[in-house]
Design an enzyme around this catalytic site. Structure first.
Site, mmCIF file in Angstrom:
data_model
loop_
_atom_site.group_PDB
_atom_site.id
_atom_site.type_symbol
_atom_site.label_atom_id
_atom_site.label_comp_id
_atom_site.label_asym_id
_atom_site.label_seq_id
_atom_site.Cartn_x
_atom_site.Cartn_y
_atom_site.Cartn_z
ATOM 1 N N PRO A 129 68.858 -4.968 102.880
ATOM 2 C CA PRO A 129 67.750 -5.764 102.349
ATOM 3 C C PRO A 129 66.594 -5.936 103.330
ATOM 4 C CG PRO A 129 69.843 -6.802 101.848
ATOM 5 C CD PRO A 129 70.135 -5.702 102.820
ATOM 6 N N ARG A 165 64.358 16.975 94.737
ATOM 7 C CA ARG A 165 63.433 17.478 93.722
ATOM 8 C C ARG A 165 62.124 17.972 94.317
ATOM 9 N NH1 ARG A 165 59.773 14.443 91.270
ATOM 10 N NH2 ARG A 165 60.388 15.142 89.195
ATOM 11 N N GLU A 183 80.051 -7.700 102.813
ATOM 12 C CA GLU A 183 78.972 -8.561 103.282
ATOM 13 C C GLU A 183 78.044 -7.848 104.251
ATOM 14 O OE1 GLU A 183 78.137 -11.818 102.374
ATOM 15 O OE2 GLU A 183 79.513 -11.236 100.761
ATOM 16 N N ASP A 233 53.604 13.649 89.625
ATOM 17 C CA ASP A 233 54.412 12.432 89.505
ATOM 18 C C ASP A 233 53.588 11.213 89.903
ATOM 19 O OD1 ASP A 233 56.644 13.864 88.773
ATOM 20 O OD2 ASP A 233 57.496 13.920 90.801
#
Length: 254
Positions: free
Chosen positions: A91, A156, A118, A171
């Site tokens: 995070p 890709r 965790e 894109d």
């Protein structure tokens, strides 16, 4: 390029590596993916890879030693003069964006660490992790999905992977679109449930079609990702025609 994945669940990658159009990148060796399970480098009858957190609290923490031994084995096999970076999905990492994916697609690869439970013993992170990446402000059960997202995005972009060599250049977020969102797309039939394909796309006039697509790209971006438009404007990537269109664009709700 080569990506070594440290994961407790290597079986999760099976479908990614064998299905869909990007499998060409893996099967053809353009993107070499190797899976490493820390349990293979853990000690004891139970091959333990986690333990309770000092200080108490819920959940378990991945042990540093099995990860260190796994990383050591990877480094030995890669045998590189300049060790590939060790990347942890977490995070606190910088959110993954197209610019970073494009850079990874031109690199020699990396070692990707998929955390679980965790998290990972902070001492291992401090000592060995070179970079942390996040997919966004939400929490997953593990880093495997994030790793697969990076692999798919990188694969890709490799030459020969997509049927149309230039398709990825149109894109969303691509510099070819000045970092804006892609325009809407339509296919057969020409009328579906009473809704017709926009007349501009049926005109056969290529200049009009390209202008319509540009304006739809601008419209979607200002409605949904205005910060991308602001960045494009600051970098001088909007034309006078673009600015005229945006000036006359009705404000949402009018």
């Amino acid at each position: 390029m080569r990506f070594d994945i440290i994961t407790l669940f290597p079986e999760l990658f099976a479908s990614l590596l064998t299905s869909g159009i990007t499998r060409r990148a893996y099967e053809g060796g353009l993107v070499d993916v190797r899976l490493w399970n820390p349990r293979d480098h853990a000690e004891g009858n139970y091959r333990r890879v986690d333990d309770r957190s000092f200080g108490g609290g819920p959940g378990m923490v991945m042990l540093a030693e099995p990860l260190f031994k796994t990383l050591t084995a990877i480094r030995a096999e890669r045998n590189e003069a300049e060790p590939a970076p060790l990347v942890l999905f977490s995070p606190i990492g910088k959110v993954l964006r197209h610019t970073a994916v494009a850079q990874w697609s031109q690199s020699a690869g990396a070692v990707l660490l998929c955390g679980r439970y965790e998290g990972v013993d902070q001492r291992f992170i401090d000592q060995y992790v070179d970079q942390q990446i996040s997919l966004g402000d939400f929490v997953l059960s593990g880093g495997e999905i994030a790793a697969m997202a990076l692999l798919d995005a990188v694969a890709r972009l490799q030459p020969g992977v997509l049927n149309d060599e230039g398709s990825h250049q149109l894109d969303s977020f691509n510099p070819a679109l000045d970092g804006l969102l892609d325009c809407p797309h339509y296919t057969r039939p020409e009328v579906w449930q009473g809704h017709a394909v926009p007349a501009e796309l049926m005109s056969g006039h290529h200049a009009h079609i390209e202008r319509w697509r540009r304006e739809q790209s601008l419209r979607l971006t200002v409605q949904h990702r205005p910060e991308l438009l602001h960045q494009a404007r600051e970098e001088g990537r909007l034309s006078r025609q673009d600015e005229i269109f945006l000036k006359n664009l009705p404000i949402s709700g009018e």
